[in-house]
Motif scaffolding. Structure first.
Motif, PDB file in Angstrom:
ATOM      1  N   LEU A 107       0.832  -1.200   0.000  1.00  0.00           N
ATOM      2  CA  LEU A 107       0.000   0.000   0.000  1.00  0.00           C
ATOM      3  C   LEU A 107       0.869   1.254   0.000  1.00  0.00           C
ATOM      4  O   LEU A 107       1.919   1.292   0.645  1.00  0.00           O
ATOM      5  CB  LEU A 107      -0.933  -0.010   1.206  1.00  0.00           C
ATOM      6  N   PRO A 108       0.431   2.302  -0.692  1.00  0.00           N
ATOM      7  CA  PRO A 108       1.308   3.455  -0.900  1.00  0.00           C
ATOM      8  C   PRO A 108       1.431   4.394   0.288  1.00  0.00           C
ATOM      9  O   PRO A 108       2.364   5.193   0.339  1.00  0.00           O
ATOM     10  CB  PRO A 108       0.631   4.183  -2.080  1.00  0.00           C
ATOM     11  N   ASP A 109       0.523   4.330   1.252  1.00  0.00           N
ATOM     12  CA  ASP A 109       0.512   5.349   2.302  1.00  0.00           C
ATOM     13  C   ASP A 109       0.824   4.790   3.688  1.00  0.00           C
ATOM     14  O   ASP A 109       0.432   5.370   4.701  1.00  0.00           O
ATOM     15  CB  ASP A 109      -0.835   6.067   2.328  1.00  0.00           C
ATOM     16  N   VAL A 110       1.521   3.669   3.768  1.00  0.00           N
ATOM     17  CA  VAL A 110       1.917   3.141   5.072  1.00  0.00           C
ATOM     18  C   VAL A 110       3.193   3.835   5.551  1.00  0.00           C
ATOM     19  O   VAL A 110       3.918   4.445   4.756  1.00  0.00           O
ATOM     20  CB  VAL A 110       2.131   1.609   5.013  1.00  0.00           C
ATOM     21  N   ASP A 111       3.450   3.735   6.845  1.00  0.00           N
ATOM     22  CA  ASP A 111       4.652   4.332   7.436  1.00  0.00           C
ATOM     23  C   ASP A 111       5.778   3.296   7.388  1.00  0.00           C
ATOM     24  O   ASP A 111       5.711   2.285   8.088  1.00  0.00           O
ATOM     25  CB  ASP A 111       4.356   4.731   8.887  1.00  0.00           C
ATOM     26  N   PRO A 112       6.826   3.502   6.588  1.00  0.00           N
ATOM     27  CA  PRO A 112       7.870   2.492   6.482  1.00  0.00           C
ATOM     28  C   PRO A 112       8.653   2.275   7.775  1.00  0.00           C
ATOM     29  O   PRO A 112       9.266   1.222   7.958  1.00  0.00           O
ATOM     30  CB  PRO A 112       8.785   3.020   5.369  1.00  0.00           C
ATOM     31  N   ASP A 113       8.634   3.239   8.665  1.00  0.00           N
ATOM     32  CA  ASP A 113       9.339   3.080   9.937  1.00  0.00           C
ATOM     33  C   ASP A 113       8.498   2.386  10.989  1.00  0.00           C
ATOM     34  O   ASP A 113       9.015   1.948  12.021  1.00  0.00           O
ATOM     35  CB  ASP A 113       9.798   4.440  10.466  1.00  0.00           C
ATOM     36  N   CYS A 114       7.194   2.284  10.747  1.00  0.00           N
ATOM     37  CA  CYS A 114       6.297   1.618  11.701  1.00  0.00           C
ATOM     38  C   CYS A 114       5.112   1.081  10.900  1.00  0.00           C
ATOM     39  O   CYS A 114       4.026   1.661  10.907  1.00  0.00           O
ATOM     40  CB  CYS A 114       5.844   2.604  12.779  1.00  0.00           C
ATOM     41  N   LEU A 115       5.359  -0.019  10.198  1.00  0.00           N
ATOM     42  CA  LEU A 115       4.378  -0.532   9.241  1.00  0.00           C
ATOM     43  C   LEU A 115       3.052  -0.881   9.900  1.00  0.00           C
ATOM     44  O   LEU A 115       1.990  -0.593   9.353  1.00  0.00           O
ATOM     45  CB  LEU A 115       4.947  -1.767   8.528  1.00  0.00           C
ATOM     46  N   LEU A 116       3.106  -1.513  11.079  1.00  0.00           N
ATOM     47  CA  LEU A 116       1.875  -1.936  11.739  1.00  0.00           C
ATOM     48  C   LEU A 116       1.333  -0.818  12.627  1.00  0.00           C
ATOM     49  O   LEU A 116       2.036  -0.344  13.528  1.00  0.00           O
ATOM     50  CB  LEU A 116       2.123  -3.169  12.607  1.00  0.00           C
ATOM     51  N   PRO A 117       0.103  -0.398  12.437  1.00  0.00           N
ATOM     52  CA  PRO A 117      -0.468   0.581  13.361  1.00  0.00           C
ATOM     53  C   PRO A 117      -0.632  -0.046  14.747  1.00  0.00           C
ATOM     54  O   PRO A 117      -0.817  -1.262  14.868  1.00  0.00           O
ATOM     55  CB  PRO A 117      -1.829   0.902  12.738  1.00  0.00           C
ATOM     56  N   PRO A 118      -0.548   0.754  15.810  1.00  0.00           N
ATOM     57  CA  PRO A 118      -0.620   0.216  17.182  1.00  0.00           C
ATOM     58  C   PRO A 118      -2.051  -0.123  17.579  1.00  0.00           C
ATOM     59  O   PRO A 118      -2.679   0.550  18.398  1.00  0.00           O
ATOM     60  CB  PRO A 118      -0.048   1.352  18.025  1.00  0.00           C
ATOM     61  N   LEU A 119      -2.566  -1.213  17.028  1.00  0.00           N
ATOM     62  CA  LEU A 119      -3.962  -1.589  17.247  1.00  0.00           C
ATOM     63  C   LEU A 119      -4.162  -2.406  18.509  1.00  0.00           C
ATOM     64  O   LEU A 119      -5.199  -2.303  19.162  1.00  0.00           O
ATOM     65  CB  LEU A 119      -4.477  -2.369  16.040  1.00  0.00           C
ATOM     66  N   THR A 120      -3.197  -3.267  18.855  1.00  0.00           N
ATOM     67  CA  THR A 120      -3.336  -4.131  20.028  1.00  0.00           C
ATOM     68  C   THR A 120      -2.065  -4.107  20.871  1.00  0.00           C
ATOM     69  O   THR A 120      -0.975  -3.814  20.362  1.00  0.00           O
ATOM     70  CB  THR A 120      -3.621  -5.594  19.634  1.00  0.00           C
ATOM     71  N   ALA A 121      -2.215  -4.461  22.118  1.00  0.00           N
ATOM     72  CA  ALA A 121      -1.048  -4.506  23.007  1.00  0.00           C
ATOM     73  C   ALA A 121      -0.072  -5.593  22.576  1.00  0.00           C
ATOM     74  O   ALA A 121       1.151  -5.404  22.622  1.00  0.00           O
ATOM     75  CB  ALA A 121      -1.509  -4.753  24.435  1.00  0.00           C
ATOM     76  N   TYR A 122      -0.594  -6.744  22.144  1.00  0.00           N
ATOM     77  CA  TYR A 122       0.292  -7.873  21.872  1.00  0.00           C
ATOM     78  C   TYR A 122       1.170  -7.660  20.649  1.00  0.00           C
ATOM     79  O   TYR A 122       2.294  -8.161  20.587  1.00  0.00           O
ATOM     80  CB  TYR A 122      -0.511  -9.172  21.766  1.00  0.00           C
ATOM     81  N   SER A 123       0.688  -6.919  19.675  1.00  0.00           N
ATOM     82  CA  SER A 123       1.556  -6.645  18.530  1.00  0.00           C
ATOM     83  C   SER A 123       2.752  -5.799  18.951  1.00  0.00           C
ATOM     84  O   SER A 123       3.871  -5.989  18.472  1.00  0.00           O
ATOM     85  CB  SER A 123       0.778  -5.957  17.404  1.00  0.00           C
ATOM     86  N   ILE A 124       2.526  -4.867  19.861  1.00  0.00           N
ATOM     87  CA  ILE A 124       3.620  -4.038  20.354  1.00  0.00           C
ATOM     88  C   ILE A 124       4.559  -4.849  21.236  1.00  0.00           C
ATOM     89  O   ILE A 124       5.786  -4.801  21.102  1.00  0.00           O
ATOM     90  CB  ILE A 124       3.062  -2.826  21.113  1.00  0.00           C
ATOM     91  N   MET A 125       3.995  -5.643  22.141  1.00  0.00           N
ATOM     92  CA  MET A 125       4.799  -6.428  23.076  1.00  0.00           C
ATOM     93  C   MET A 125       5.678  -7.456  22.363  1.00  0.00           C
ATOM     94  O   MET A 125       6.823  -7.690  22.749  1.00  0.00           O
ATOM     95  CB  MET A 125       3.881  -7.141  24.064  1.00  0.00           C
ATOM     96  N   ARG A 126       5.161  -8.098  21.326  1.00  0.00           N
ATOM     97  CA  ARG A 126       5.897  -9.190  20.679  1.00  0.00           C
ATOM     98  C   ARG A 126       6.765  -8.747  19.522  1.00  0.00           C
ATOM     99  O   ARG A 126       7.694  -9.461  19.136  1.00  0.00           O
ATOM    100  CB  ARG A 126       4.901 -10.248  20.197  1.00  0.00           C
ATOM    101  N   LEU A 127       6.479  -7.550  18.964  1.00  0.00           N
ATOM    102  CA  LEU A 127       7.176  -7.148  17.748  1.00  0.00           C
ATOM    103  C   LEU A 127       7.925  -5.834  17.866  1.00  0.00           C
ATOM    104  O   LEU A 127       8.894  -5.613  17.134  1.00  0.00           O
ATOM    105  CB  LEU A 127       6.157  -7.025  16.603  1.00  0.00           C
ATOM    106  N   GLY A 128       7.489  -4.950  18.769  1.00  0.00           N
ATOM    107  CA  GLY A 128       8.045  -3.614  18.755  1.00  0.00           C
ATOM    108  C   GLY A 128       7.659  -2.914  17.463  1.00  0.00           C
ATOM    109  O   GLY A 128       6.626  -3.188  16.862  1.00  0.00           O
TER     110      GLY A 128
END
Length: 217
Positions: A107-128
């Motif tokens: 997708l053309p408008d994603v943030d290359p420095d933080c591809l995944l938006p901070p939607l859930t706690a576990y995505s942040i905890m397990r992936l940074g």
């Protein structure tokens, strides 16, 4: 059962689980894991993750020489770069061609420095923070150079038009993390344009502090 035999079985078991749930298909995807002697076990090139033979996994010694088994995945530059730059924080690397992560990478408008938006706690905890890397031809050594340029600051990246790569201290943790990456990419696509409310800055900082997450800019 020896430590190496147990790790061979674990690689094949987890690879088959990923394959059977559609997280990678055909002969795509690869896994590596470090042994106590500093060597690596790696899934072979051209092999289906659903039908791996523990006895035929590629075996590298601590000096990086292939000493037994079939020829390794052509994505070894990716794996080697994570082991080199993350040191004792890296005991396993998993690379998939999972559908939603690949779709998000295009997708053309994603943030290359933080591809995944901070939607859930576990995505942040397990992936940074998950870095989006540019497209490379599969097997191109430049993939490894791109990972090295991060200087060990990221445990997870997504190769544009290709797929995610995750490193962790243990194999099972790497598998859990890449599954979380794919699920979060799916959530991001499902909620795109819907005004979904993710975690705010204070909530993210709390997770970073409590769980030692790698979230630096």
């Amino acid at each position: 059962m020896t430590e190496e035999a147990a790790l061979r079985e674990e690689i094949c078991l987890l690879a088959r689980s990923l394959f059977e749930r559609g997280l990678t298909c055909g002969a795509s995807g690869n896994i590596s894991a470090r042994l106590a002697d500093g060597g690596l076990l790696v899934t072979p090139t051209g092999s289906s993750m659903g039908r791996l033979d523990p006895a035929r996994l590629s075996r590298f010694d601590a000096a990086g020489r292939l000493v037994a088994g079939d020829a390794p995945t052509k994505e070894m530059p990716l794996h080697s770069a994570f082991y080199e730059t993350r040191g004792d924080r890296c005991g396993a690397v998993v690379h998939l061609h999972s559908t939603h992560a690949v779709a998000l990478s295009m997708l053309p408008d994603v943030d290359p420095d933080c591809l995944l938006p901070p939607l859930t706690a576990y995505s942040i905890m397990r992936l940074g923070r998950v870095k989006l890397l540019p497209y490379f031809r599969p097997g191109d050594p430049a993939m490894g150079d791109a990972v090295r340029s991060l200087a060990g600051r990221r445990s997870a990246v997504v190769l544009a038009n290709h797929g995610p790569v995750v490193a962790a201290k243990e194999l099972e943790a790497a598998v859990h993390a890449i599954e979380e990456l794919e699920e979060t990419a799916k959530l991001a696509l499902l909620t795109r344009g819907c005004g979904a409310v993710g975690l705010d800055d204070a909530q993210i900082r709390d997770l970073v502090r409590q769980f030692g997450v790698e979230w630096d800019e």
